[in-house]
Design an enzyme around this catalytic site. Sequence first.
Site, mmCIF file in Angstrom:
data_model
loop_
_atom_site.group_PDB
_atom_site.id
_atom_site.type_symbol
_atom_site.label_atom_id
_atom_site.label_comp_id
_atom_site.label_asym_id
_atom_site.label_seq_id
_atom_site.Cartn_x
_atom_site.Cartn_y
_atom_site.Cartn_z
ATOM 1 N N ALA A 63 0.854 -1.180 0.000
ATOM 2 C CA ALA A 63 0.000 0.000 0.000
ATOM 3 C C ALA A 63 0.890 1.230 0.000
ATOM 4 O O ALA A 63 2.061 1.153 0.363
ATOM 5 C CB ALA A 63 -0.871 -0.001 1.248
ATOM 6 N N GLY B 194 0.463 -5.244 0.637
ATOM 7 C CA GLY B 194 -0.612 -5.254 -0.350
ATOM 8 C C GLY B 194 -0.163 -5.816 -1.694
ATOM 9 O O GLY B 194 -0.986 -6.303 -2.471
ATOM 10 N N GLU C 274 -0.519 -9.417 -1.267
ATOM 11 C CA GLU C 274 -1.964 -9.697 -1.179
ATOM 12 C C GLU C 274 -2.607 -9.653 -2.561
ATOM 13 O O GLU C 274 -3.497 -10.451 -2.870
ATOM 14 C CB GLU C 274 -2.623 -8.687 -0.234
ATOM 15 C CG GLU C 274 -2.207 -8.932 1.222
ATOM 16 C CD GLU C 274 -2.717 -7.866 2.170
ATOM 17 O OE1 GLU C 274 -2.394 -6.677 1.955
ATOM 18 O OE2 GLU C 274 -3.450 -8.207 3.115
ATOM 19 N N GLU D 271 3.614 -5.801 7.262
ATOM 20 C CA GLU D 271 2.738 -4.815 7.892
ATOM 21 C C GLU D 271 3.026 -4.626 9.377
ATOM 22 O O GLU D 271 2.877 -3.539 9.922
ATOM 23 C CB GLU D 271 1.270 -5.218 7.698
ATOM 24 C CG GLU D 271 0.713 -4.903 6.313
ATOM 25 C CD GLU D 271 1.003 -6.001 5.295
ATOM 26 O OE1 GLU D 271 1.862 -6.879 5.554
ATOM 27 O OE2 GLU D 271 0.371 -5.979 4.220
HETATM 28 N N1 T1G Z 1 4.532 3.576 0.332
HETATM 29 C C1 T1G Z 1 5.036 4.785 0.046
HETATM 30 N N2 T1G Z 1 6.333 5.032 -0.219
HETATM 31 C C2 T1G Z 1 7.162 3.981 -0.204
HETATM 32 C C3 T1G Z 1 6.717 2.674 0.093
HETATM 33 C C4 T1G Z 1 5.328 2.490 0.366
HETATM 34 N N3 T1G Z 1 4.840 1.284 0.648
HETATM 35 N N4 T1G Z 1 7.771 1.838 0.037
HETATM 36 C C5 T1G Z 1 8.824 2.589 -0.281
HETATM 37 N N5 T1G Z 1 8.468 3.872 -0.439
HETATM 38 C C6 T1G Z 1 9.331 5.001 -0.812
HETATM 39 C C7 T1G Z 1 10.418 5.253 0.217
HETATM 40 O O1 T1G Z 1 9.962 6.132 1.218
HETATM 41 C C8 T1G Z 1 11.505 5.876 -0.631
HETATM 42 O O2 T1G Z 1 11.157 7.223 -0.831
HETATM 43 C C9 T1G Z 1 11.354 5.169 -1.978
HETATM 44 O O3 T1G Z 1 10.030 4.618 -1.979
HETATM 45 C C10 T1G Z 1 12.341 4.044 -2.189
HETATM 46 O O4 T1G Z 1 12.319 3.192 -1.043
HETATM 47 C C11 T1G Z 1 -3.108 -3.221 2.609
HETATM 48 C C12 T1G Z 1 -1.670 -1.706 4.386
HETATM 49 C C13 T1G Z 1 10.203 -1.875 -1.237
HETATM 50 C C14 T1G Z 1 12.054 -3.077 -0.047
HETATM 51 O O5 T1G Z 1 6.017 -1.991 4.232
HETATM 52 O O6 T1G Z 1 10.348 -2.184 2.457
HETATM 53 O O7 T1G Z 1 0.589 -2.950 2.115
HETATM 54 O O8 T1G Z 1 13.014 8.273 0.393
HETATM 55 O O9 T1G Z 1 14.648 3.732 -0.271
HETATM 56 O O10 T1G Z 1 15.905 0.207 -0.440
HETATM 57 O O11 T1G Z 1 -2.080 -4.872 3.865
HETATM 58 O O12 T1G Z 1 11.019 0.494 0.358
HETATM 59 O O13 T1G Z 1 13.077 8.022 -2.102
HETATM 60 O O14 T1G Z 1 11.457 9.616 -1.036
HETATM 61 O O15 T1G Z 1 13.280 1.915 0.790
HETATM 62 O O16 T1G Z 1 15.046 -0.287 -2.799
HETATM 63 C C15 T1G Z 1 3.639 -2.794 3.194
HETATM 64 C C16 T1G Z 1 7.923 -0.812 2.507
HETATM 65 C C17 T1G Z 1 2.838 -1.546 3.155
HETATM 66 C C18 T1G Z 1 7.160 -2.025 2.136
HETATM 67 C C19 T1G Z 1 12.495 -1.009 -1.435
HETATM 68 N N6 T1G Z 1 4.848 -2.591 2.449
HETATM 69 N N7 T1G Z 1 9.027 -0.583 1.597
HETATM 70 O O17 T1G Z 1 13.674 -0.726 -0.738
HETATM 71 O O18 T1G Z 1 14.166 1.645 -1.553
HETATM 72 S S1 T1G Z 1 1.378 -1.686 4.110
HETATM 73 C C20 T1G Z 1 5.966 -2.190 3.026
HETATM 74 C C21 T1G Z 1 10.181 -1.258 1.674
HETATM 75 C C22 T1G Z 1 0.311 -2.580 3.199
HETATM 76 C C23 T1G Z 1 -1.821 -3.780 3.053
HETATM 77 C C24 T1G Z 1 -0.965 -2.902 3.880
HETATM 78 C C25 T1G Z 1 11.295 -0.835 0.772
HETATM 79 C C26 T1G Z 1 11.492 -1.714 -0.472
HETATM 80 P P1 T1G Z 1 12.247 8.374 -0.890
HETATM 81 P P2 T1G Z 1 13.654 2.634 -0.411
HETATM 82 P P3 T1G Z 1 14.780 0.172 -1.404
#
Ligand code: T1G
Length: 694
Positions: free
Chosen positions: A63, A102, A105, A125
């Site tokens: 998400a 997500g 999912e 999450e």
């Molecule tokens: N939403 C918004 N921005 C995100 C993002 C996200 N999910 N993931 C990464 N970014 C931004 C981050 O802030 C950075 O921005 C840029 O992307 C690059 O990220 C319904 C509710 C995917 C392994 O928790 O683990 O789904 O600093 O530097 O090292 O059940 O990002 O460049 O401005 O980390 O290559 C669940 C979180 C969401 C994944 C990539 N997903 N992300 O790592 O790059 S909740 C997560 C990561 C959800 C559902 C629920 C990592 C990555 P900026 P980065 P990276």
Amino acid sequence: MSDSPVSVAIDGDLAIVTVDNPPVNALAHAVREGLSEAVKTVEAADVGAAVLVCAGRTFIAGADIREFDMAPKAPHLTEVVGQIEMCSKPWIAAIHGTALGGGLETALGCHYRVAAATAKMGLPEVHLGILPGAGGTQRLPRIVGAAAAVEMITTGVPVSAARAKEMGLVAKVVEGDLTEGAKEFARSVIGVTPPRIDRAPAAPAPSDAEWAAMRAKVEKAAKGQISPLGCFDSIRNAFRLDLDAGLEAEREGFMVLKDSDQSKALRHAFFAERAVAKPKVIAGAKPREIARVAVVGGGLMGSGIATSLLQAGLEVTMIEMSADAAEAGRARVETNLDSAVKRGRLSAEGKAKLMAALTPAADYGAAAGADLAVEAVFEDMEVKRKVFGALDEAMGAEAILATNTSYLNPNEIAAGLRNPARVVGMHFFSPAHVMRLVEVVQAAETSPEVLATAFALAKKMRKVAALSGVCDGFIGNRMLSAYRRVCDYMMEDMRAIEPIDQAIRDFGMPMGPFQLMDLAGLQIGWANRKRLAPTRDPKVRYVTVADRLCEAGRFGQKTGAGWYRYEKGARTPLSDPFTQDAIEKAAEEAGREKRDFDAETIRRRAMAVLINEGAQILDEGIAARPLDIDMVKIFGYGFPRWRGGPMMHADITGVDKVLADMEAVAADDPGSWTVSPLLRKVAKSGEGFAKLNG
Ligand code: T1G
């Protein structure tokens, strides 16, 4: 031409649905809408199956976390996943990079999943203080079973493609071109009725005793964090409710957790962890290439730093005072790497390669070709200045000189060098090959390019770098010292250490202050107090107990006794009459009346002082943003991530309440504390510290 991040291309008898929403294909509103439209397009098109692929570096990473604080906007992800699942033609998710949250999912709504060999899949999450809210807790256990789902969802740790194949999470691991592999797979299932997830409660269900054992394990690991148990309970629903009822309960649980303080704190930590690496001063500065590093000092710290540098792929020259000392340093690095091998994090060949990149030496001339030197020698100004003088001579005029000092002033260390702009602090935490934090200290003349290089090097070492200005103890230890001081005051007033350690542990810190001192050793603090004694303000209350312990040779765990005593070879702190006696005596000498503080007051006072010192550090410009302080405390001092760091904790608690606590602390010992003007200002504004993050 539409500007939707989701496009559908017809490729013979297949529809190729592509998500292209850089940088990580997060499921922003436009992506959900695009996917929902894509299902309709696939239904209407003359194709037999759909392949869902992502452009760029990864499959959907979840998400869009930035949308969490906004009102949810339809279509919700749960609906979109449901639409994919109900499509009359099979959908095949082609996974590369990381399918997270997500993203996974969405893939679970697809009828088949194929993955690149390097792909990872997870439901992280829990790290954001929530539970998977789009079917993850209901569909995953129906596919992989209870135990594996509990493991994956409550720890948030992703699994590899190979493991996913074993678990039955993916149908095929594709070597070579993923899209081609996915298309080939898709053609093989054309005409097959899409296999949908069984809507009945999942089976086989673990027994009550098995559930209880799993829950106890999750609760223990959670250490006060609520979402792991929320995840667990939702997974359990999959075994008692049908899919639709389970999804509804999951949604409700998700909404509750999303609005919790813990989730707010964890989301802050997620973005702060990324923002801390980008302080304003280095914007636009180009980091230099660093290939070879000289580490001066092969003790615990130096060998830890060298280990970490080697693991980051750098060549390391380790300089010691004699060949024997250099050999001892080399042996320490080898021990560190051996333990990585033992844990399965490094292969034997890998270790041999890293060891070959390490050159022990006993003269500064060996530093000649290095791009950067890190000094990790004895904490003494004369010694450090000598080392820097020698490095200045041995190394090129542009080579970067970093000091790992924790208390000494880098400006003094740099004074008199040819080019002080190249001097920077890189303050690692012990053990340096394990702890993630590095304080990058900007001395008076450090150039932005040198700072940017230190940040880039830290990133290469997989560390979290935070920028600090120069002050006694920099950000982290300065705050630690204020926090210890208030704990000392409470200890002397209460005549006890255990209730303080207990209250702090219950807050979520891994250890109480006295236990921590025993682990770290009392010597450094003692040396520091002696160093500062001549300039100590007599109006500030001084507690003598630690000095008495040190005078008695009680330096902590290593000497078998400190604040607590330890049985030979054991780490369990046992209460000790010696300490009790020393406290009673000190309190009597100081004429302190006995007082009692309950656990809540102990915790609030300790936090108020920590936050007050943080505010002071901000006010003085030592830290540029509250988030920098939060990251220092989380990554260097075990502050619970789910509390967001001290400054975020202040916002969550209410800065006015923190101020009131601080005023109470200050009133008890007049002259001992300065209530930070910035703390007052932020409390009055009602806007919180977060506003200062920019
Ligand atoms: N939403 C918004 N921005 C995100 C993002 C996200 N999910 N993931 C990464 N970014 C931004 C981050 O802030 C950075 O921005 C840029 O992307 C690059 O990220 C319904 C509710 C995917 C392994 O928790 O683990 O789904 O600093 O530097 O090292 O059940 O990002 O460049 O401005 O980390 O290559 C669940 C979180 C969401 C994944 C990539 N997903 N992300 O790592 O790059 S909740 C997560 C990561 C959800 C559902 C629920 C990592 C990555 P900026 P980065 P990276």
